[in-house]
Scaffold this motif. Structure first.
Motif, PDB file in Angstrom:
ATOM      1  N   ALA A 260       0.840  -1.203   0.000  1.00 53.51           N
ATOM      2  CA  ALA A 260       0.000   0.000   0.000  1.00 53.51           C
ATOM      3  C   ALA A 260       0.871   1.248   0.000  1.00 53.51           C
ATOM      4  O   ALA A 260       2.024   1.239   0.445  1.00 53.51           O
ATOM      5  N   ILE A 261       0.307   2.351  -0.483  1.00 53.10           N
ATOM      6  CA  ILE A 261       1.058   3.599  -0.597  1.00 53.10           C
ATOM      7  C   ILE A 261       1.520   4.104   0.773  1.00 53.10           C
ATOM      8  O   ILE A 261       2.560   4.752   0.888  1.00 53.10           O
ATOM      9  N   LEU A 262       0.782   3.786   1.836  1.00 54.96           N
ATOM     10  CA  LEU A 262       1.171   4.259   3.166  1.00 54.96           C
ATOM     11  C   LEU A 262       2.495   3.649   3.614  1.00 54.96           C
ATOM     12  O   LEU A 262       3.195   4.217   4.460  1.00 54.96           O
ATOM     13  N   LEU A 263       2.869   2.498   3.042  1.00 55.04           N
ATOM     14  CA  LEU A 263       4.126   1.858   3.429  1.00 55.04           C
ATOM     15  C   LEU A 263       5.352   2.580   2.894  1.00 55.04           C
ATOM     16  O   LEU A 263       6.472   2.328   3.326  1.00 55.04           O
ATOM     17  N   VAL A 264       5.151   3.486   1.947  1.00 56.90           N
ATOM     18  CA  VAL A 264       6.282   4.227   1.376  1.00 56.90           C
ATOM     19  C   VAL A 264       6.753   5.323   2.327  1.00 56.90           C
ATOM     20  O   VAL A 264       7.867   5.832   2.204  1.00 56.90           O
ATOM     21  N   ARG A 265       5.920   5.674   3.303  1.00 59.13           N
ATOM     22  CA  ARG A 265       6.327   6.699   4.273  1.00 59.13           C
ATOM     23  C   ARG A 265       7.624   6.292   4.972  1.00 59.13           C
ATOM     24  O   ARG A 265       7.809   5.144   5.336  1.00 59.13           O
ATOM     25  N   GLY A 266       8.511   7.240   5.143  1.00 65.10           N
ATOM     26  CA  GLY A 266       9.766   6.981   5.824  1.00 65.10           C
ATOM     27  C   GLY A 266      10.869   6.457   4.932  1.00 65.10           C
ATOM     28  O   GLY A 266      12.020   6.353   5.374  1.00 65.10           O
TER      29      GLY A 266
END
Length: 427
Positions: free
Chosen positions: A153-159
């Motif tokens: 998911a796109i949220l996993l790209v955070r960090g």
């Protein structure tokens, strides 16, 4: 006669990757390579592969213990060759899928250990393309047409570092890069990792999938200087999300003691073993920028380190480091800063992973150097996590079939070279 588990595993992967070798009948690479850069802002180690049809470069953070190659499929993913893994298929079995969607696509938990977040991801297949190598020079580009990966998911790209859209998992799973690539081209389940300390684009480190030689300029075959130690499997997964009974995909080594300035420090030896709940032991990590130690081990290391430099002034701590010093009191030598060596003693006193001044001291300002080890607290899941900074300019060979780690001495100390000197540009 019973067949070995490793043989059966390799055969099972080979069956479903065999189209890759068929597509490469005119040329079978001995090994494959990826260039690895160090991101100055995040301290992550970043590589890229070409994936999809048409091929596009996909920028990935290197996760040594990662289960899978995962990429963000929610934004900008376009490929005419993508195939979802249907529930009950061989691909789902290899990936040990733990869910099935209403669209009959299997999935698994996929995580970003940097932000400590996991979500569900669909499993699929697509083309990937990598460069071959003979261990000294780059060679022809080859394709794997049905490489299994996971959509994150796109949220996993955070960090993750700027431009990174996923993670390259190098762990001990059936669908991590080392096993899939070995099956696709019928080479040994080995890979070598050599991380550069430089953040400039002309001194990248390297990952080589397959056997050696591993040659670093000026024509030094580092394969000849490897020392070996067993790799251990943690019986309990160390992933952010896992199912009961899952083993860890990360790489653990058997540290028996820790020496500072050649002398063993006092520590609770039970912390060095992995218990039945998967707690303790020592693992190697590329997603932890610095080595993390359980509090009592950390305090013992710092105490011995400080006592080994009686004329060096200690100054205020600079996060995340606890032990910092006036750099004007520390000499610089050809092999790094003149400070006590820290040795992780493995199966015997003759087998040590040594951390010299080049890999122990971090410059945080003009006049301040800090010991690049971090206090991990009193009850960490793993007692010692050897981080990326301490791995730099040491070549590590992970032999999955034999479950052993080969490691070189510091290339700076031994050969006056470094991991940024692999030849990526000419034959």
């Amino acid at each position: 006669m019973a067949l070995s588990h490793n043989f059966l595993l390799l055969c099972s992967v080979f069956i479903f990757m065999s189209s890759a070798t068929i597509a490469q009948t005119s040329f079978r690479p001995k090994a494959l390579l990826l260039s690895v850069s160090k991101d100055a802002a995040t301290l992550q180690y970043v590589t890229h592969i070409n994936q999809r049809t048409p091929l596009v470069p996909v920028k990935l953070t290197v996760h040594l213990g990662g289960e899978t190659l995962w990429v963000n499929c929610e934004k900008g993913f376009v490929s005419s060759s993508f195939k979802p893994a249907r529930c009950g298929s061989a691909q789902c079995s290899l990936a040990t899928a733990d869910a099935c969607s209403g669209l009959n696509v299997c999935g698994q938990s996929v995580g970003n250990p940097i932000i400590r977040t996991s979500t569900h991801g669909d499993i699929g297949q697509d083309v990937v393309s990598l460069q071959s190598t003979d261990g000294s020079n780059p060679g022809r580009v080859v394709k794997v047409p049905n490489f299994i990966f996971t959509c994150g998911a796109i949220l996993l790209v955070r960090g993750l570092a700027n431009g990174v859209t996923g993670m390259a998992g190098l762990g001990r799973s059936k669908i991590a890069l080392p096993t899939q690539l070995a099956a696709a081209f019928s080479f040994k389940r080995k890979f070598a990792l050599c991380l550069s300390s430089s953040t400039t684009s002309d001194e990248n480190g390297v990952i080589i999938f397959g056997d050696g030689p591993y040659v670093i300029r000026p024509d030094i075959n580092v394969s000849k200087s490897l020392t070996y130690t067993p790799l251990f499997i943690n019986p309990v997964s160390t992933a952010g999300a896992f199912s009961l009974g899952d083993k860890s995909f990360e790489y653990f080594i058997g540290v028996k003691s820790v020496n500072v300035n050649g002398k063993a420090i006092p520590l609770n030896k039970t912390l060095l073993s992995i218990d039945s709940n998967g707690i303790g032991g020592t693992k190697i990590s590329t997603v932890d920028p610095y080595t993390v130690l359980e509090t009592s081990i950390y305090n013992a290391v710092v105490s011995a380190f400080v006592n080994g430099m009686p004329t060096v002034k200690r100054v205020s701590s600079v996060a995340p480091f606890g032990a910092c010093f006036d750099s004007r009191d520390i000499f610089t030598t050809r092999i790094g800063y003149a400070v006590p060596w820290i040795d992780l003693v493995l199966q015997s006193q003759n087998v040590k992973f040594s951390v010299t001044g080049a890999n122990s001291m971090v410059r945080v300002s003009d006049n301040v150097l800090c010991l690049g080890f971090v206090d991990g607290g009193v009850n960490p899941r793993t007692s010692i996590v050897v981080g990326g900074y301490q791995l730099e300019n040491n070549l590590l060979q992970f032999d999955l079939a034999s479950s052993r780690l080969g490691f070189s001495p510091s290339l700076i100390v031994e050969y006056r070279t470094n991991c940024g000197y692999f030849n990526f540009t000419s034959n």
